[in-house]
Design an enzyme around this catalytic site. Structure first.
Site, PDB file in Angstrom:
ATOM      1  N   HIS A  48       0.858  -1.189   0.000  1.00 39.15           N
ATOM      2  CA  HIS A  48       0.000   0.000   0.000  1.00 39.15           C
ATOM      3  C   HIS A  48       0.888   1.231   0.000  1.00 39.15           C
ATOM      4  CE1 HIS A  48      -3.168   2.835   1.144  1.00 39.15           C
ATOM      5  NE2 HIS A  48      -4.022   1.899   0.777  1.00 39.15           N
ATOM      6  N   ASP A 100      -7.897  -5.286  -0.119  1.00 36.62           N
ATOM      7  CA  ASP A 100      -8.345  -6.121  -1.242  1.00 36.62           C
ATOM      8  C   ASP A 100      -7.956  -7.584  -1.106  1.00 36.62           C
ATOM      9  OD1 ASP A 100      -7.541  -3.271  -3.096  1.00 36.62           O
ATOM     10  OD2 ASP A 100      -9.556  -4.076  -2.839  1.00 36.62           O
TER      11      ASP A 100
HETATM   12  C1  SDX Z   1      -6.191   0.139  -2.884  1.00 40.10           C
HETATM   13  O1  SDX Z   1      -4.369   4.608  -1.894  1.00 40.10           O
HETATM   14  C2  SDX Z   1      -5.363   4.000  -1.319  1.00 40.10           C
HETATM   15  O2  SDX Z   1      -5.805   4.350  -0.245  1.00 40.10           O
HETATM   16  C3  SDX Z   1      -5.924   2.827  -2.097  1.00 40.10           C
HETATM   17  C4  SDX Z   1      -6.964   1.962  -1.360  1.00 40.10           C
HETATM   18  C5  SDX Z   1      -8.248   2.722  -1.107  1.00 40.10           C
HETATM   19  O3  SDX Z   1      -8.976   2.315  -0.172  1.00 40.10           O
HETATM   20  O4  SDX Z   1      -8.577   3.644  -1.900  1.00 40.10           O
HETATM   21  O5  SDX Z   1      -6.406   1.543  -0.124  1.00 40.10           O
HETATM   22  C6  SDX Z   1      -7.348   0.749  -2.178  1.00 40.10           C
HETATM   23  O6  SDX Z   1      -5.922   0.491  -3.993  1.00 40.10           O
HETATM   24  C7  SDX Z   1      -5.338  -0.854  -2.139  1.00 40.10           C
HETATM   25  C8  SDX Z   1      -4.098  -1.327  -2.972  1.00 40.10           C
HETATM   26  C9  SDX Z   1      -4.578  -2.432  -3.922  1.00 40.10           C
HETATM   27  N1  SDX Z   1      -3.494  -2.775  -4.882  1.00 40.10           N
HETATM   28  C10 SDX Z   1      -2.876  -3.976  -4.811  1.00 40.10           C
HETATM   29  O7  SDX Z   1      -3.054  -4.798  -3.916  1.00 40.10           O
HETATM   30  C11 SDX Z   1      -1.931  -4.233  -5.979  1.00 40.10           C
HETATM   31  C12 SDX Z   1      -0.589  -4.790  -5.460  1.00 40.10           C
HETATM   32  N2  SDX Z   1       0.110  -3.721  -4.726  1.00 40.10           N
HETATM   33  C13 SDX Z   1       0.903  -2.822  -5.471  1.00 40.10           C
HETATM   34  O8  SDX Z   1       0.939  -2.766  -6.784  1.00 40.10           O
HETATM   35  C14 SDX Z   1       1.513  -1.676  -4.660  1.00 40.10           C
HETATM   36  O9  SDX Z   1       1.787  -2.132  -3.413  1.00 40.10           O
HETATM   37  C15 SDX Z   1       0.682  -0.421  -4.589  1.00 40.10           C
HETATM   38  C16 SDX Z   1       0.314   0.082  -5.956  1.00 40.10           C
HETATM   39  C17 SDX Z   1      -0.557  -0.674  -3.812  1.00 40.10           C
HETATM   40  C18 SDX Z   1       1.499   0.646  -3.881  1.00 40.10           C
HETATM   41  O10 SDX Z   1       2.563   0.942  -4.697  1.00 40.10           O
HETATM   42  P1  SDX Z   1       3.660   2.074  -4.286  1.00 40.10           P
HETATM   43  O11 SDX Z   1       3.294   2.749  -3.046  1.00 40.10           O
HETATM   44  O12 SDX Z   1       3.904   2.902  -5.484  1.00 40.10           O
HETATM   45  O13 SDX Z   1       4.897   1.197  -3.919  1.00 40.10           O
HETATM   46  P2  SDX Z   1       5.897   0.654  -4.981  1.00 40.10           P
HETATM   47  O14 SDX Z   1       5.130   0.130  -6.160  1.00 40.10           O
HETATM   48  O15 SDX Z   1       6.943   1.669  -5.192  1.00 40.10           O
HETATM   49  O16 SDX Z   1       6.477  -0.607  -4.195  1.00 40.10           O
HETATM   50  C19 SDX Z   1       7.525  -0.428  -3.272  1.00 40.10           C
HETATM   51  C20 SDX Z   1       8.382  -1.673  -3.435  1.00 40.10           C
HETATM   52  C21 SDX Z   1       8.753  -1.940  -4.881  1.00 40.10           C
HETATM   53  O17 SDX Z   1       9.989  -2.655  -4.859  1.00 40.10           O
HETATM   54  P3  SDX Z   1      11.345  -1.788  -5.211  1.00 40.10           P
HETATM   55  O18 SDX Z   1      11.119  -1.108  -6.542  1.00 40.10           O
HETATM   56  O19 SDX Z   1      11.487  -0.823  -4.070  1.00 40.10           O
HETATM   57  O20 SDX Z   1      12.434  -2.848  -5.263  1.00 40.10           O
HETATM   58  O21 SDX Z   1       7.605  -2.830  -3.024  1.00 40.10           O
HETATM   59  C22 SDX Z   1       7.417  -3.701  -4.119  1.00 40.10           C
HETATM   60  C23 SDX Z   1       7.701  -2.901  -5.377  1.00 40.10           C
HETATM   61  O22 SDX Z   1       8.179  -3.750  -6.411  1.00 40.10           O
HETATM   62  N3  SDX Z   1       6.007  -4.120  -4.080  1.00 40.10           N
HETATM   63  C24 SDX Z   1       5.581  -5.364  -4.222  1.00 40.10           C
HETATM   64  C25 SDX Z   1       4.188  -5.289  -4.058  1.00 40.10           C
HETATM   65  N4  SDX Z   1       3.828  -4.028  -3.842  1.00 40.10           N
HETATM   66  C26 SDX Z   1       4.952  -3.305  -3.854  1.00 40.10           C
HETATM   67  N5  SDX Z   1       6.238  -6.524  -4.457  1.00 40.10           N
HETATM   68  C27 SDX Z   1       5.449  -7.627  -4.548  1.00 40.10           C
HETATM   69  N6  SDX Z   1       4.113  -7.658  -4.408  1.00 40.10           N
HETATM   70  C28 SDX Z   1       3.451  -6.497  -4.161  1.00 40.10           C
HETATM   71  N7  SDX Z   1       2.120  -6.503  -4.024  1.00 40.10           N
END
Ligand code: SDX
Length: 426
Positions: A303, A360
């Site tokens: 998140h 989710d």
């Molecule tokens: C919702 O914003 C809100 O409030 C949203 C929400 C709401 O109520 O409105 O809470 C609802 O959207 C919840 C999130 C649902 N999405 C997912 O579950 C999809 C999977 N998660 C991600 O894609 C990710 O975690 C995000 C998009 C939710 C957040 O992304 P960020 O904050 O931009 O973080 P990032 O992508 O920069 O990740 C940080 C690191 C990265 O690694 P590095 O580049 O630092 O090496 O963590 C890794 C990412 O690759 N990472 C994951 C991961 N999520 C982040 N690795 C594996 N699996 C994951 N799910």
């Protein structure tokens, strides 16, 4: 909100603004005028886009408050209608206020008969979110008496119409996809019970609302009601800042929510759990999630704000157990989810990157047990989030200092150059 504290940028001092709780902000509205420079923050990871009194999140502590009330209290002790009133009006309602609010919402649940013909333009296998985008945007064509956003009364009616009609529109999208007739709302049922009947009932027989399912779904709606300045809420605010009508703004929010990184994650998370299929295959998927060369991510994990357990996921996990027990449903996917969570939370990669289950991760298991197809999961998220979008939109429009949102950029394209006639090109 502001004391004499300042923050120095270069040789300029900018006011430090402090809210009720949470991080202070540096008021840099004069930065460009003073320095000719912009700030640079793609993804807005360090940017407060507005002032709001609706929802507070502490991502490090896993705290979520709506108008000061914790999500744990609201999901346990409130109802979606009461929480909706709270978000819209700022205070918990008296019994009279709540009954009056429910009466009003109940009597806005029907849609214009002509709206039904919009559904016929879609293929039966259209994704419900594609239908929601189109039909909700289409509401703009039916309610010209509530699109003057400068009139508080018209804003109020439009807000009630949107909250009331989303269950009807979502249920119709489901019925259309399975070729069953639409059911009219039943004013004798609760907001959530009415939605269950419009979705799973048929004209040929009575539909009995299961009180355990009704309570669980109502709680799921509370958990999804609002969430600060997430991507879809920011989309609604930006669309609304131009003066667009509320129906068009909510349609924009629906479009943004559909993305798998946002509200589309509940559908993607359950599909992922089904693909994993058995606890023995979890290590393979955790390895893929950690592999930089593999685009796969654990859906329902991570998140932008929560760097601790999403408090909504905790409530959701408890609700899964209640619903599966009540429905006497053994769901192997739930076992996979529990073991996946256990293994991920003990893995250094997820610990270091502070990746926890979010709202989710578990929701799809409950929705599937109730009988919703995965394609309806994000439509249910949009149904519940409509009150948050509407409350945030009202808060923005009623702010006398509100202005159109118009970010700038760091330009990295070509500098000015002369046109080259076609005959002179290589
Ligand atoms: C919702 O914003 C809100 O409030 C949203 C929400 C709401 O109520 O409105 O809470 C609802 O959207 C919840 C999130 C649902 N999405 C997912 O579950 C999809 C999977 N998660 C991600 O894609 C990710 O975690 C995000 C998009 C939710 C957040 O992304 P960020 O904050 O931009 O973080 P990032 O992508 O920069 O990740 C940080 C690191 C990265 O690694 P590095 O580049 O630092 O090496 O963590 C890794 C990412 O690759 N990472 C994951 C991961 N999520 C982040 N690795 C594996 N699996 C994951 N799910």
């Amino acid at each position: 909100m502001s004391d004499d504290a300042t923050y120095t940028v270069g040789n300029q001092e900018y006011p430090l603004l402090e809210g009720t709780i949470g991080p202070k902000v540096v008021d840099i509205r004069a930065l460009y005028k003073d320095t000719g420079m912009f700030t640079y923050d793609p993804g807005f990871k360090s940017t407060a886009s507005c002032e709001s009194g609706l929802t507070y999140i502490d991502g490090h502590e896993g705290v979520l408050l709506h108008r000061g009330y914790s999500i744990e209290d609201l999901s346990e002790r409130s109802s979606f209608m009461e929480t909706s009133y709270l978000l819209l009006n700022g205070e918990l309602p008296t019994k009279f206020e709540l009954d009056d609010f429910i009466y009003t919402i109940t009597r806005h649940t029907m849609v214009h008969e002509q709206l039904k013909t919009l559904y016929n333009g879609f293929r039966r296998d259209a994704h419900p979110m594609a239908i929601m985008c189109g039909v909700v945007g289409g509401l703009s064509a039916f309610y010209h008496d509530s699109t003057d956003i400068t009139d508080p009364e018209q804003r109020k009616i439009a807000s009630h119409r949107l909250i009331a009609k989303m269950p009807t529109i979502a249920a119709m999208a489901y019925k259309y996809s399975i070729g069953q007739p639409f059911l009219y709302p039943d004013n004798d049922l609760s907001y959530t019970g009415n939605f269950l009947r419009m979705t799973f009932g048929v004209p040929a027989e009575e539909y009995d609302v299961n009180p355990v399912v009704e309570r669980a779904l109502d709680r799921i709606f509370i958990l999804h009601a609002d969430h600060e300045q997430n991507a879809s809420t920011s989309t609604v605010r930006l669309a609304g800042s131009s003066g667009a009508n509320p129906f068009a703004c909510i349609a924009a929010g629906i479009a943004c929510l559909w993305g798998p990184a946002h509200g589309g994650a509940n559908e993607a998370a359950l599909n992922m759990l089904h693909e994993i299929g058995h606890p023995d295959r979890i290590p393979e998927y955790i390895a893929r999630a950690k592999d930089k060369d593999d685009p796969f991510r654990l859906m329902g994990f991570g998140h932008r704000v929560y760097k601790n357990y999403d408090p909504r996921a905790s409530v959701m996990r408890k609700t899964v157990r209640e619903v599966l027990t009540s429905l006497n449903v053994s769901n192997p996917v739930f076992d996979v989810a529990l073991q996946l969570e256990e293994m991920a939370l003990n893995d250094d990669y997820f610990i270091e990157k502070k990746l926890f289950p979010n709202v989710d991760f578990y929701s799809g298991i409950i929705l599937s047990a109730i009988g919703f197809p995965t394609t309806m999961f994000t439509a249910l998220f949009a149904l519940a989030r409509t009150v948050g979008w509407v409350a945030q939109w009202n808060e923005m429009i009623s702010d006398p200092g509100q202005t159109i949102g118009r970010p700038r950029q760091l330009y990295t394209g070509p500098a000015a150059r002369d046109y080259v006639p076609l005959e002179n090109r290589g």
